[in-house]
Design a protein around this motif. Structure first.
Motif, mmCIF file in Angstrom:
data_model
loop_
_atom_site.group_PDB
_atom_site.id
_atom_site.type_symbol
_atom_site.label_atom_id
_atom_site.label_comp_id
_atom_site.label_asym_id
_atom_site.label_seq_id
_atom_site.Cartn_x
_atom_site.Cartn_y
_atom_site.Cartn_z
ATOM 1 N N SER A 141 0.860 -1.189 0.000
ATOM 2 C CA SER A 141 0.000 0.000 0.000
ATOM 3 C C SER A 141 0.890 1.230 0.000
ATOM 4 C CB SER A 141 -0.897 0.021 1.241
ATOM 5 O OG SER A 141 -0.111 0.227 2.397
ATOM 6 N N ALA A 142 0.438 2.287 -0.659
ATOM 7 C CA ALA A 142 1.225 3.524 -0.678
ATOM 8 C C ALA A 142 0.299 4.724 -0.722
ATOM 9 C CB ALA A 142 2.161 3.539 -1.889
ATOM 10 N N LEU A 143 0.707 5.758 -0.005
ATOM 11 C CA LEU A 143 0.025 7.047 -0.081
ATOM 12 C C LEU A 143 0.767 7.878 -1.124
ATOM 13 C CD1 LEU A 143 -2.003 9.170 1.042
ATOM 14 C CD2 LEU A 143 -0.300 9.742 2.785
ATOM 15 N N ILE A 144 0.005 8.514 -2.017
ATOM 16 C CA ILE A 144 0.596 9.333 -3.083
ATOM 17 C C ILE A 144 0.187 10.781 -2.868
ATOM 18 C CG2 ILE A 144 0.681 9.705 -5.586
ATOM 19 C CD1 ILE A 144 -0.200 6.743 -5.884
ATOM 20 N N LEU A 145 1.167 11.662 -2.755
ATOM 21 C CA LEU A 145 0.883 13.080 -2.526
ATOM 22 C C LEU A 145 1.385 13.912 -3.691
ATOM 23 C CD1 LEU A 145 2.307 13.496 1.130
ATOM 24 C CD2 LEU A 145 -0.054 13.000 0.500
ATOM 25 N N GLU A 146 0.683 14.998 -3.993
ATOM 26 C CA GLU A 146 1.243 16.000 -4.902
ATOM 27 C C GLU A 146 2.168 16.892 -4.069
ATOM 28 O OE1 GLU A 146 -2.183 17.647 -7.018
ATOM 29 O OE2 GLU A 146 -2.255 15.852 -8.283
ATOM 30 N N ASP A 147 3.040 17.658 -4.703
ATOM 31 C CA ASP A 147 4.142 18.254 -3.940
ATOM 32 C C ASP A 147 3.845 19.622 -3.319
ATOM 33 O OD1 ASP A 147 4.166 19.762 -6.240
ATOM 34 O OD2 ASP A 147 6.303 19.530 -6.630
ATOM 35 N N ASP A 148 2.587 20.079 -3.397
ATOM 36 C CA ASP A 148 2.276 21.358 -2.749
ATOM 37 C C ASP A 148 1.328 21.155 -1.560
ATOM 38 O OD1 ASP A 148 0.197 20.548 -4.339
ATOM 39 O OD2 ASP A 148 0.032 22.408 -5.493
ATOM 40 N N MET A 149 1.390 19.944 -0.972
ATOM 41 C CA MET A 149 0.440 19.595 0.091
ATOM 42 C C MET A 149 0.730 20.275 1.422
ATOM 43 S SD MET A 149 -1.916 17.849 -0.985
ATOM 44 C CE MET A 149 -1.704 18.794 -2.466
ATOM 45 N N ASP A 150 -0.364 20.406 2.184
ATOM 46 C CA ASP A 150 -0.280 20.798 3.586
ATOM 47 C C ASP A 150 -1.220 19.862 4.337
ATOM 48 O OD1 ASP A 150 0.295 22.171 5.920
ATOM 49 O OD2 ASP A 150 -0.771 24.007 5.355
ATOM 50 N N TRP A 151 -1.045 19.736 5.638
ATOM 51 C CA TRP A 151 -1.898 18.873 6.464
ATOM 52 C C TRP A 151 -1.873 19.425 7.869
ATOM 53 C CZ3 TRP A 151 2.483 17.216 3.783
ATOM 54 C CH2 TRP A 151 3.636 17.055 4.543
ATOM 55 N N ASP A 152 -2.783 18.925 8.685
ATOM 56 C CA ASP A 152 -2.867 19.383 10.065
ATOM 57 C C ASP A 152 -1.701 18.787 10.858
ATOM 58 O OD1 ASP A 152 -5.485 20.572 11.811
ATOM 59 O OD2 ASP A 152 -3.992 19.454 12.974
ATOM 60 N N VAL A 260 -13.195 16.121 -7.110
ATOM 61 C CA VAL A 260 -12.303 16.891 -7.968
ATOM 62 C C VAL A 260 -10.988 17.080 -7.207
ATOM 63 C CG1 VAL A 260 -12.039 19.027 -9.311
ATOM 64 C CG2 VAL A 260 -14.327 18.126 -8.860
ATOM 65 N N CYS A 261 -9.869 17.079 -7.917
ATOM 66 C CA CYS A 261 -8.494 17.263 -7.403
ATOM 67 C C CYS A 261 -7.923 15.970 -6.824
ATOM 68 C CB CYS A 261 -8.355 18.356 -6.343
ATOM 69 S SG CYS A 261 -8.790 19.992 -6.942
ATOM 70 N N SER A 262 -6.706 15.676 -7.258
ATOM 71 C CA SER A 262 -6.028 14.446 -6.817
ATOM 72 C C SER A 262 -4.866 14.825 -5.914
ATOM 73 C CB SER A 262 -5.529 13.682 -8.044
ATOM 74 O OG SER A 262 -4.874 14.564 -8.953
ATOM 75 N N PHE A 263 -5.154 15.594 -4.852
ATOM 76 C CA PHE A 263 -4.105 16.057 -3.935
ATOM 77 C C PHE A 263 -3.381 14.886 -3.274
ATOM 78 C CE2 PHE A 263 -6.875 20.013 -2.848
ATOM 79 C CZ PHE A 263 -6.430 20.665 -3.973
ATOM 80 N N ALA A 264 -4.176 13.921 -2.790
ATOM 81 C CA ALA A 264 -3.601 12.804 -2.036
ATOM 82 C C ALA A 264 -4.532 11.618 -2.094
ATOM 83 C CB ALA A 264 -3.398 13.204 -0.575
ATOM 84 N N VAL A 308 -12.913 11.317 2.202
ATOM 85 C CA VAL A 308 -13.178 12.072 3.423
ATOM 86 C C VAL A 308 -13.277 13.561 3.104
ATOM 87 C CG1 VAL A 308 -10.684 12.067 3.948
ATOM 88 C CG2 VAL A 308 -12.304 12.541 5.774
ATOM 89 N N VAL A 309 -14.262 14.225 3.738
ATOM 90 C CA VAL A 309 -14.401 15.669 3.583
ATOM 91 C C VAL A 309 -14.713 16.273 4.951
ATOM 92 C CG1 VAL A 309 -16.895 15.540 2.920
ATOM 93 C CG2 VAL A 309 -15.489 17.492 2.197
ATOM 94 N N PRO A 310 -14.070 17.383 5.387
ATOM 95 C CA PRO A 310 -12.950 18.032 4.716
ATOM 96 C C PRO A 310 -11.742 17.096 4.595
ATOM 97 C CG PRO A 310 -13.635 19.273 6.694
ATOM 98 C CD PRO A 310 -14.456 18.058 6.635
ATOM 99 N N SER A 311 -10.989 17.318 3.520
ATOM 100 C CA SER A 311 -9.823 16.496 3.217
ATOM 101 C C SER A 311 -8.753 16.606 4.292
ATOM 102 C CB SER A 311 -9.211 16.955 1.896
ATOM 103 O OG SER A 311 -10.002 16.556 0.828
ATOM 104 N N LEU A 312 -7.918 15.567 4.368
ATOM 105 C CA LEU A 312 -6.805 15.592 5.323
ATOM 106 C C LEU A 312 -5.542 16.192 4.701
ATOM 107 C CD1 LEU A 312 -7.325 12.123 7.037
ATOM 108 C CD2 LEU A 312 -8.398 14.323 7.531
ATOM 109 N N PHE A 313 -5.497 16.240 3.367
ATOM 110 C CA PHE A 313 -4.359 16.854 2.661
ATOM 111 C C PHE A 313 -4.922 17.842 1.642
ATOM 112 C CE2 PHE A 313 -2.914 12.804 4.224
ATOM 113 C CZ PHE A 313 -1.620 13.048 4.660
#
Ligand code: NAG
Ligand code: NAG
Ligand code: NAG
Length: 369
Positions: A141-152, A260-264, A308-313
């Motif tokens: 399993s892998a989490l894929i992030l785009e490179d302008d992400m932020d998170w809590d 919409v959007c494939s942030f993570a 999940v909404v609001p998103s975590l990333f």
């Protein structure tokens, strides 16, 4: 007052202050309750309470955390490396692709270079390369992030609550490809879409009527009283529903719908194969995230998604030149400068709290609520 000998008032004030801070921290600690919508299931405090869940490990309970980014965007790599180090996880970088370097012969079926941007093509290729990497290396399993992400800054606690909700939803999923190794997120998922920008629930789409009756019940699990969910007007991303219909500080874990959007997003081994099949081989004529949404919404190859909404990333909008935000839009179109950075929907932004985290101070909210 003699230097080095604090007055009684000062000592008393300090003691009172420390007491208040501790009381505040214990009452406001990031814990929330979980409930399902349709058939309310009481979630038992599981064994995780005793031994910490793998969600808290150095790859967030996945085997890998990949980030896709163009090598020349060293600014974004600096930020993400520091942010993940300060919130306790490790990234593996995947080089993004410039669409113009792609051979016409390798274009996906249906792609029109005249009408579609090369930058969208590059974005597609970067994501598909990551899917292929998971399949090639046999990653569980892998989490894929785009490179302008932020998170809590509390992302691991959020993920633990999400994991519990995701496991509840999977009770209704098919078991044709259960995960081979044990995952804290459950054993019957293909994709966990953890970062998007607009949510349309399944039941608000016209296609919903075409789904078999027994599969049609709205499937959601609500996480209540989550202090990391913003209050209105700062809570966004509701494409087909009103936040007013939910109690304040509710996070919704759901089966998508249209995102919409494939942030993570995370893929399991079976999910990566299904994604490589549809996203790599079946033709592309829209931006990557629209096809990714089709894969979930139409349950292609039996795809099982949880979101999940609001998103975590969520993507961060840094201070500085606005044209530098995205590698999809061309530089030079917008020379405006942003004075203060922000991230929609993230209360205790890691990016904006870097200074506090480095000094060992408490994180601050983005908005006075
Ligand atoms: C974190 O947990 C996942 C799921 O159990 C596991 O696959 C992964 O190897 C773990 N990561 C680390 C760094 O131990
Ligand atoms: C989203 O929720 C807000 C309330 O927070 C509401 O005012 C707005 O109309 C909703 N948007 C949609 C598209 O329903
Ligand atoms: C699961 O496998 C069964 C046969 O074993 C098949 O009939 C069914 O369509 C499969 N379900 C999905 C969603 O692929």
């Amino acid at each position: 007052m003699i230097a080095g000998r604090p007055s009684i008032t000062f000592v008393v004030a300090t003691v009172v202050f420390v007491f208040v801070v501790i009381t505040f921290m214990s009452s406001g600690s990031v814990r929330s309750q979980l409930r399902t919508t349709s058939k309310p299931t009481k979630l038992k405090a599981s064994a995780e309470k005793h031994s910490k869940s793998d969600v808290f490990n150095a790859t967030l309970g996945f085997e890998k955390v990949f980030v896709i980014g163009l090598p020349e965007r060293s600014d974004k790599r600096d930020a993400l490396t520091l942010m993940s180090a300060l919130t306790g996880f490790k990234l593996s970088w995947i080089d993004g692709v410039l669409g113009k370097t792609m051979s016409d012969k390798a274009l996906p079926l249906g792609w029109n270079r005249e009408t579609m941007q090369d930058s969208n093509l590059g974005s597609w290729r970067g994501h598909v390369n990551t899917m292929r990497r998971i399949v090639e290396d046999g990653i569980s399993s892998a989490l894929i992030l785009e490179d302008d992400m932020d998170w809590d800054v509390h992302v691991k606690t959020e993920l633990e609550q999400f994991a519990s909700a995701a496991r509840t939803l999977q009770k209704d999923f098919h078991r044709n490809q259960s995960l081979e190794s044990s995952s804290p997120y459950g054993q019957d998922w293909d994709m966990l879409w953890l970062g998007s920008c607009v949510t349309t629930f399944d039941e608000h789409l016209p296609e919903h009527l075409k789904i078999a009756e027994e599969e049609r019940n709205p499937r959601k699990v609500l996480i209540f009283d989550d202090p990391t969910v913003p209050l209105p007007p700062h809570i966004l991303a509701n494409g087909s529903f009103s936040w007013d219909d939910y109690p304040p500080r509710t996070r919704i874990v759901y089966v998508p719908g249209d995102n919409v959007c494939s942030f993570a997003y995370a893929l399991s081994a079976s999910g990566a194969k299904k994604a490589l099949h549809y996203m790599g081989l079946e033709g592309q004529y829209k931006p990557f995230d629209n096809h990714l949404s089709d894969l979930c919404r139409l349950r292609l190859d039996g795809m099982r998604c949880v979101s999940v909404v609001p998103s975590l990333f969520v993507h961060h909008r840094p201070k500085g030149r606005i044209s530098a935000d995205s590698d999809i839009n061309k530089a030079g179109q917008n020379e405006e400068v942003r004075e203060v950075g922000f991230t929609e929907n993230i209360v205790y932004s890691t990016r904006l709290n870097l200074g506090n985290l480095l000094r060992g101070m408490e994180p601050e909210k983005q908005w006075a609520e």
